[in-house]
Design a protein around this motif. Structure first.
Motif: not given
Length: 1142
Positions: A954-962, A968-980
């Protein structure tokens, strides 16, 4: 009843006085009450007297449809339709109609007069005879034009037949001779003449193709926009048709390219009022079919285009291809031979009727005497201020003078006076579209003009829904507005109605290409060329099509065709220069661009591009001269304004580079020496220039204007001061044995970076840059590993923990510098010292951080293409240090970005997977949007497009891959943002990947890259050091791929992350005695493979299948001369990158 009788009495009087325009109005009124075949034939006859041939055909067709067996229809149809086709230049169609009529008359023997008349016409028209023509070259009309039609014309109160008989006997040639000075209008005797398709050679040479364009396309001066808006034609002038002839189309309702259409279409001048002869301007007609008037047919006769016939005449006689601002019309050769005709029957009496004054005004418009034409229309409007035809005529003259707002005002008043005047709606639409190119307007205002233009053209279609001309016009405006789906729909409908409209096929090709329909697009372009092989605009757009797809061979072939057709077509040299520049052939590009500038010396695109080429090959004096010339060009569009901003910034970079020519290459440090704010604005301009191709002006940053930067940043000294510090020395240019060995090796190695994907041209200069950078990386990294290996041997005698501590301490210490030039914590002097010697002066041992390694490739990338800004994001200004990063679109509006759209489906699927997994996304304010309610999960599963996802959220948004962390075991880094993001001012979405490099994200990836670099060093500098056993080096290969994975997801550069990443990968493999001898597989983009995988192991699995078989054990690189000492100075590096030839 009494009303009908009085109207017929009035009709007889009007015909007696030869006031055909008003007679048509009366017939329109009669036909609105009762659609009688006789009245339709009468109106067709009146049109024939005004030489509005398309309307003749239209009415005859209508009469035939109503009653194909009616005697009066058959008697009238065959001679008059044949004559109309002949006058339109459609000789074959004319003969076919006459033959049909002759056979019919022969079989039926119904009308001996018709039989004899058709026999005479066919005798003249048959092959071996002279061409059928009802108007002679010297403007003397053939008396056959007024052949008696008593058998087929109606009898009104006993007078009309008499009137028509008188008219038939009237010697029109005398009239033409008497009024030669007033009626220098060209006849469209050529059926191929499509004003949309052409202008004469002289006019064509004055116009330039945009684009781009295409395309544009598709973009010339804003003052030319009115002309350029719809047509590819360049200079054809305005032809006005009887505006009144039809109320609905007040001036050329059919396909006639009325004023604006011509107006907007031509690059030089909007095509004007096409009027058959008599300005039926005044004859408002009620029938939508009988649209009259300002049709654009214009064929330049001694540089003035002709008044063309009716709308229907116009479509057939001359459909001007409307092109985007970049394109211009071309008149076919056959059209150039078309004959002249003059304003239709003019009364011999000394009193000049309103029709004649309208005719004279239009004649002045066609002659280019716009001010005089306006004065004539002013006189008419003094007597009747709301006379629609005069308003349309004056509006067209204003449009030619580029007084677009005044033109729109007149068309608006014409609409208010006669809401059914379809031509006024059409012309206002064209004027508004042209105004939408004006640099004076803000972006929102520009878009609003396009929207209003589309609304006006849509209204015009209500009056004439089957008008190929209006569909063509609206298709072009939709293309300009970037509504490519609507453009495809309009232009497809247009070519169904008018299969000879080469301009429509060209625009259709551009629109189809934009939405990724490449096969259909190519077919449409080729169809346009098939219709007219001398149509240079079609060849030019096909060139751009092939260039966008990176098919350089076909692009060069097309350009060769263009230059053979018109050696003075400046746009061809610009396009070839652009293609050569994209392939790294800068010196060759300069030659073509110089030819283009010899034809158009103020062409800012050529000036800027040639400056860039001079800049790249080290000819800084010429580069600065061209940059200055570009800054002096008078502006007429936003895109050119952005080019001027780029010229300002690039001139500063050229001056900086010139000052470093004789310095060591290690001291060439754009990241450390150039003001961060300056780099930000330079980068913004470059991005905006790319986005302008997709009409994305909303991304323009006003702060990028040079006036907002000049006082805030350090300016480079003038050129003479810069050159005092350095000119290319002979030893820099001289080719030595060592240089030759390195260059040959670099060319072979560098080719391996090439993507085999649409949109990626092979670039010889970039290949050499990549090869030299990879060799230098291998040489410097090898020195570092040699030192670390000594440490490893020494530490092997010590405790295990002590060894690890020392090695980690050494690598971490170096990483704190972030590679010198690329490091946010090091000064430029620290950077240069570290890069230049590669030694830790305190310990006399070489040390490199991960950023030192990548900075080697970055520096080579910066110098190889100085006008493609590549800088470290963390070295930009503090203002942009948070959140500034890359933006890689797959879809922009409705356009599918050719390079990156192949990743669209996969990215969309990943976005859906993340939405299902996380159950939320973020809005523009970074606030979460809950997706767990109201059955949204099911909707996510069924989403197939950006539309579906946007409707769901319903509006502009983004989400991030990881990215799963290795450090660092178990840690997730923010990868690329997919934007619409939904486009605000045009249809469609911006669907992209973006990577904001915030300080916190930088720190996380810096730590990950540090650990990855340490892992590589540990893997190679231990027991496997110097090994030539492929299997023993497995851990080294995996460590290199793992660091490459994090690099691509990190995206720490403003541009060039992909090529820099692969260059480093090749260099590290070389250092480990593994040479990549294969090629990247077709369709594979290595950076996207990393970005769209959440784990480094998945990425490694995706590339191992093609990478590992191409890795061969080799240490031959160790025999290469040292790159740093061989190309020691900046000047020698520039010379090395510019020295190759065929």
């Amino acid at each position: 009843m009494n009303s009908a009788i009085s109207e017929r009495v009035e009709l007889a009087k009007l015909c007696s006085s030869r006031d055909w325009s008003k007679a048509i109005r009366v017939l329109d009124s009669l036909l609105s009450q009762s659609c009688a075949i006789q009245d339709i034939c009468n109106r067709a006859f009146c049109y024939s007297q005004l030489e509005l041939h398309k309307h003749v055909v239209k009415d005859c067709d209508k009469a035939l449809q109503l009653d194909p067996t009616a005697a009066q229809t058959q008697c009238f149809y065959f001679p008059y339709v044949g004559r109309a086709f002949s006058a339109l230049g459609r000789k074959e169609d004319a003969i076919a109609v006459w033959e049909r009529g002759y056979e019919h008359a022969l079989r039926k023997s119904a009308d001996l007069k018709q039989l004899l008349e058709l026999e005479e016409l066919l005798t003249v028209a048959k092959p071996g005879k002279q061409d059928i023509s009802f108007i002679s070259d010297n403007h003397v009309a053939d008396s056959k034009l007024s052949t008696p039609v008593s058998l087929s014309t109606p009898y009104v109160d006993g007078k009309l037949n008499e009137t028509l008989k008188y008219q038939n006997e009237y010697n029109t040639s005398r009239l033409f001779q008497e009024r030669r000075d007033v009626s220098k209008f060209c006849n469209m005797s050529n059926d191929k003449f499509d004003p949309r398709n052409g202008t004469n050679d002289e006019e064509r040479s004055q116009s330039s193709l945009s684009s781009s364009e295409l395309a544009s396309d598709t973009n010339e001066k804003s003052c030319e926009n009115f002309k350029n808006l719809t047509v590819l034609s360049d200079g054809s002038k305005l032809s006005v048709e009887s505006a009144d002839a039809s109320e609905n189309s007040s001036i050329c309702g059919d396909n006639c390219y009325g004023g604006l259409s011509d107006l907007t279409s031509t690059n030089q001048m909007p095509h004007g009022l096409t009027n058959g002869t008599h300005k039926n301007f005044d004859t408002p007609s009620n029938s939508s079919d009988s649209g009259t008037a300002l049709s654009e047919k214009s064929e330049p006769c001694s540089k003035s285009s002709a008044i063309s016939s009716n709308s229907s005449d116009i479509t057939e006689g001359h459909c001007l291809p409307n092109n985007s601002s970049d394109t211009h019309n071309e008149i076919s050769d056959e059209a150039k031979r078309s004959k002249k005709f003059c304003v239709a029957k003019i009364s011999k009496t000394k009193s000049i009727s309103v029709d004649f004054r309208l005719s004279r005004g239009i004649a002045q418009v066609n002659e280019g005497n716009y001010a005089y034409a306006i004065s004539i229309f002013d006189q008419i409007l003094k007597e009747d201020p709301m006379y629609p035809e005069a308003l349309i005529g004056r509006g067209t003259a204003y449009a030619f003078q580029r007084e677009l707002e005044a033109a729109i005002g007149d068309f608006t008043e014409a609409i208010q006076s006669k809401p059914s005047a379809g031509e006024a709606w059409k012309r206002r639409g064209q004027a508004r579209a042209a105004l939408g190119e004006s640099i004076e307007l803000g972006y929102i205002a520009l878009v609003n003009q396009d929207i209003k233009a589309i609304e006006d053209l849509t209204k015009a279609l209500e009056f004439d829904p089957d008008s190929a001309d209006i569909l063509h016009e609206r298709g072009i405006v939709n293309f300009k507005f970037k509504d490519f789906d609507a453009a495809v729909e309009d232009l497809s409908a247009c070519v169904k109605l008018d299969k000879t409209n080469k301009s429509a096929y060209t625009y259709l090709g551009m629109a189809l290409s934009s939405i990724g329909e490449y096969k259909r697009a190519e077919d449409a372009h080729l169809k346009s060329i098939q219709l007219d092989r001398s149509f240079v605009e079609a060849w030019a757009h096909l060139t751009q099509f092939y260039q966008d797809l990176a098919n350089s061979k076909k692009a060069f072939d097309c350009l060769q065709q263009v230059i053979q057709i018109d050696p003075r077509y400046a746009k061809a040299y610009h396009l070839r220069g652009l293609l050569l520049h994209g392939m790294g052939e800068h010196r060759k590009a300069i030659k073509d661009l110089s030819v283009g500038l010899s034809i158009e010396n103020s062409n800012i695109e050529c000036l800027y591009l040639r400056a860039s080429c001079y800049h790249a090959i080290g000819e800084y004096a010429d580069a600065v001269k061209d940059y200055d010339a570009a800054l002096d060009v008078e502006l007429d569009s936003m895109e050119k304004f952005v080019l001027q901003c780029l010229a300002f910034y690039q001139k500063e970079i050229a001056l900086y580079t010139a000052s470093k020519v004789n310095s060591e290459f290690s001291w060439f440090d754009i990241d450390g020496d150039i003001d961060p704010l300056f780099k930000v604005y330079l980068f913004c301009c470059k991005i905006v220039l790319f986005l302008f191709r997709f009409n994305m002006q909303e991304y323009w940053c006003k702060r990028s204007h040079p006036k907002n930067v000049c006082e805030k940043v350090f300016r480079q000294p003038p050129l003479r001061d810069s050159l005092k510090k350095g000119k290319l020395r002979k030893q820099d240019i001289a080719i030595t044995k060592h240089k030759t060995a390195l260059l040959l090796a670099a060319d072979l190695i560098g080719k391996k970076i090439q993507y085999d994907c649409p949109g990626f041209l092979p670039n010889r200069r970039q290949h050499r840059m990549a090869g030299l950078a990879a060799i230098e990386i291998a040489q410097k990294v090898s020195k570092t590993w040699r030192s670390l290996q000594v440490d490893w041997k020494h530490s092997n005698r010590s405790s295990k923990s002590g060894k690890r501590h020392r090695r980690k301490e050494r690598i971490s210490l170096a990483s704190q510098n972030r590679g010198g030039a690329g490091c946010s914590t090091s000064s430029s002097s620290e950077t240069s010292a570290s890069y230049g010697s590669g030694e830790d002066r305190s310990s006399s041992r070489p040390m490199m951080s991960w950023q030192d390694v990548y900075s080697l490739a970055v520096k080579w990338r910066q110098i190889s293409e100085p006008c493609d800004p590549v800088v470290w994001v963390n070295k930009l200004s503090e203002e942009f240090n948070s959140g500034f990063g890359s933006h890689t679109p797959m879809v922009l509006g409705q356009a599918k970005v050719v390079r990156y759209f192949p990743n669209y489906e996969r990215t969309l699927d990943i976005a859906k997977m993340i939405m299902r997994d996380k159950l939320f996304v973020h809005n523009k304010s970074d606030e979460p949007i809950d997706l767990s309610k109201e059955g949204k999960l099911e909707n996510i599963e069924h989403a197939k497009s950006c539309d579906d996802l946007y409707e769901l959220v319903g509006e502009d948004f983004w989400l991030a891959t990881w990215c799963n962390s290795t450090a660092f075991e178990g840690k997730q880094l923010e990868g690329t943002r997919i934007t619409l993001v939904k486009m605000a001012q045009q249809p469609g979405y911006d669907f992209a990947i973006r990577t904001p490099c915030t300080p916190s994200r930088w720190e996380e990836f810096d730590a990950e890259m540090t650990m990855a670099w340490e892992a590589i060093c540990n893997a190679y500098c231990g027991e496997t050091y110097g090994s030539t056993d492929f299997n023993a080096l497995e851990s080294v290969r995996e460590a290199i791929l793992r660091m490459t994975y994090y690099w691509y997801n990190f995206m720490p550069l403003t541009r060039g992350t992909a090529v820099v990443g692969f260059v480093v990968l090749i260099g590290l493999f070389l250092a480990a005695n593994m040479e990549f001898t294969g090629n990247i597989p077709k369709g594979v983009q290595v950076d996207w493979e990393a970005i769209l995988n959440f784990d480094p192991n998945s990425f490694m699995d995706s590339v191992k299948s093609w990478l590992y078989p191409s890795l061969k054990i080799s240490s031959s690189w160790k025999d290469f001369p040292d790159v740093t000492s061989t190309f020691a100075t900046t000047g020698s590096v520039v010379a090395a990158l510019s020295s190759y030839d065929d």
